[in-house]
Design a protein around this motif. Sequence first.
Motif, PDB file in Angstrom:
ATOM      1  N   THR A  12       0.809  -1.221   0.000  1.00 56.75           N
ATOM      2  CA  THR A  12       0.000   0.000   0.000  1.00 56.75           C
ATOM      3  C   THR A  12       0.843   1.272   0.000  1.00 56.75           C
ATOM      4  O   THR A  12       0.297   2.375  -0.140  1.00 56.75           O
ATOM      5  CB  THR A  12      -0.918   0.009   1.225  1.00 56.75           C
ATOM      6  N   ASP A  13       2.159   1.124   0.152  1.00 58.57           N
ATOM      7  CA  ASP A  13       3.058   2.279   0.208  1.00 58.57           C
ATOM      8  C   ASP A  13       3.804   2.414  -1.112  1.00 58.57           C
ATOM      9  O   ASP A  13       4.990   2.105  -1.222  1.00 58.57           O
ATOM     10  CB  ASP A  13       4.041   2.117   1.367  1.00 58.57           C
ATOM     11  N   ALA A  14       3.098   2.879  -2.145  1.00 54.71           N
ATOM     12  CA  ALA A  14       3.674   3.041  -3.480  1.00 54.71           C
ATOM     13  C   ALA A  14       3.892   4.517  -3.761  1.00 54.71           C
ATOM     14  O   ALA A  14       2.997   5.338  -3.558  1.00 54.71           O
ATOM     15  CB  ALA A  14       2.751   2.436  -4.529  1.00 54.71           C
ATOM     16  N   ASN A  15       5.076   4.842  -4.257  1.00 56.46           N
ATOM     17  CA  ASN A  15       5.438   6.243  -4.473  1.00 56.46           C
ATOM     18  C   ASN A  15       6.328   6.378  -5.705  1.00 56.46           C
ATOM     19  O   ASN A  15       7.087   5.476  -6.040  1.00 56.46           O
ATOM     20  CB  ASN A  15       6.224   6.784  -3.266  1.00 56.46           C
ATOM     21  N   ILE A  16       6.218   7.517  -6.358  1.00 53.59           N
ATOM     22  CA  ILE A  16       7.157   7.890  -7.420  1.00 53.59           C
ATOM     23  C   ILE A  16       8.049   8.993  -6.859  1.00 53.59           C
ATOM     24  O   ILE A  16       7.556  10.088  -6.540  1.00 53.59           O
ATOM     25  CB  ILE A  16       6.422   8.355  -8.683  1.00 53.59           C
ATOM     26  N   ILE A  40      -1.040   5.317  -6.053  1.00 49.79           N
ATOM     27  CA  ILE A  40       0.279   5.875  -5.758  1.00 49.79           C
ATOM     28  C   ILE A  40       0.079   7.050  -4.806  1.00 49.79           C
ATOM     29  O   ILE A  40      -0.778   7.910  -5.038  1.00 49.79           O
ATOM     30  CB  ILE A  40       0.966   6.323  -7.054  1.00 49.79           C
ATOM     31  N   LYS A  41       0.850   7.107  -3.746  1.00 48.12           N
ATOM     32  CA  LYS A  41       0.595   8.098  -2.701  1.00 48.12           C
ATOM     33  C   LYS A  41       0.742   9.532  -3.190  1.00 48.12           C
ATOM     34  O   LYS A  41       0.022  10.425  -2.734  1.00 48.12           O
ATOM     35  CB  LYS A  41       1.510   7.841  -1.499  1.00 48.12           C
ATOM     36  N   ASN A  42       1.662   9.770  -4.075  1.00 43.88           N
ATOM     37  CA  ASN A  42       1.833  11.127  -4.617  1.00 43.88           C
ATOM     38  C   ASN A  42       1.246  11.236  -6.025  1.00 43.88           C
ATOM     39  O   ASN A  42       1.774  11.943  -6.884  1.00 43.88           O
ATOM     40  CB  ASN A  42       3.291  11.561  -4.590  1.00 43.88           C
TER      41      ASN A  42
END
Length: 301
Positions: free
Chosen positions: A182-186, A221-223
Motif C-alpha cells: 500500500t506504500d507506493a510512491n514515485i 500511488i501516494k503522490n
Amino acid sequence: MRHEILPVCRLTRRSFLQDGSLLLLGAGVALSQPAALFSDDAQRRVRIGLVTALHYADKPPAGSRHYRETLAKLAEAAEQFTKEKPDLVVELGDLIDSASSLEAEKQNVARINKEFAALPGKKHYVLGNHCVHTLTKDEFLGAVGQKSAHYSFNAGDFHFVVLDACFRSDGEPYARGNFKWTDANIPNEQVEWLRADLKAATNQSIVFAHQRLDVKNDHGIKNAEQVRKVLQESGKVLAVFQGHSHKNDLKDISGIHYCTLVAMVEGSGAENNGYSMVDVFDKGTIRLAGFRKQNNYDWKN
C-alpha cells in the motif's frame, strides 16, 4: 462490452455483420462489439498489446488467483497477438507472484518470460510490487533483459513513458519484500525526470504504470496528485494504462483517460482471461479492444 472468443468458420478476416455488431479477428476468433480494429488502417500509427497481473508462479491457487493457469491464458493472448501483429506489447506489472525461495522465483520469471518474450513486437515491462517481493529490481530487470524500470521511447509518431512506483515513502526502492504494497510512491527525482521528458517530447504521449494514478485508496500511488499535475501541465498526455487493482475501471481527469485493466490471474479457465489490443490513430484517437473479461473503449481526441 467485451470480446468473446468464439469458434467461427468459412468467414474471412474482415467479415462482419452489416450493422457492425460483429468483427472477426481471424479464422477462429470473433469480436462481439464494433471495436473496428481494422477500420481506418491507413490512419493507424501504432498497435499495442496489453496484459497485466499475470502473477505466474508454480504453486496452487489461492483464493481467486490461479497462478499456474497464467501459462494457458497467455498462450491464448499470444495466438491473438500473432494474428494482429502489434508493434509493441506492454506487460503492466506483476508478471510473477512471490515464491518460497530465490531460486524458485528465478525459475518462475524464466518460465513465464520465455512465453512473453516470444510475443510479436517490441516488449516492455512495467515493474509491479510482486515482481520484487522475492527479487530485487536489478534481478528482475536482468531476468527480462530490460535496462531500466522507468524510461521513455517513441513509436508510430507517439511518445510513450514507463513509470516505476515501486518505492517506499522514505525513497527506498522495493526489494525482497522490504515494503508494504500500500506504500507506493514515485520519487521526486523521477517526477522531475518525467516533467523534463514530457517537455522535450514532440509528440502526443501515453503513459504506462502498475499502481494507479487515479485513486486515493490502497491501490493508488501516494503522490499521484503530484504526478497527475505533471501529466496535465504537459498538455501532451492522452491516456494512462495501469493495473494493480485487477478490475476494469476508467476515470477521465482533466482530459486524460486513466484506464485500469483486468488481471490475467483472476479466476479459473479461459472465460476468466483478460487482455487487450490498442490502436492509436492520427490525431490521438485510441481504440482498445478488450478480450474475455476486459472492457472495450473508444476515445476520440
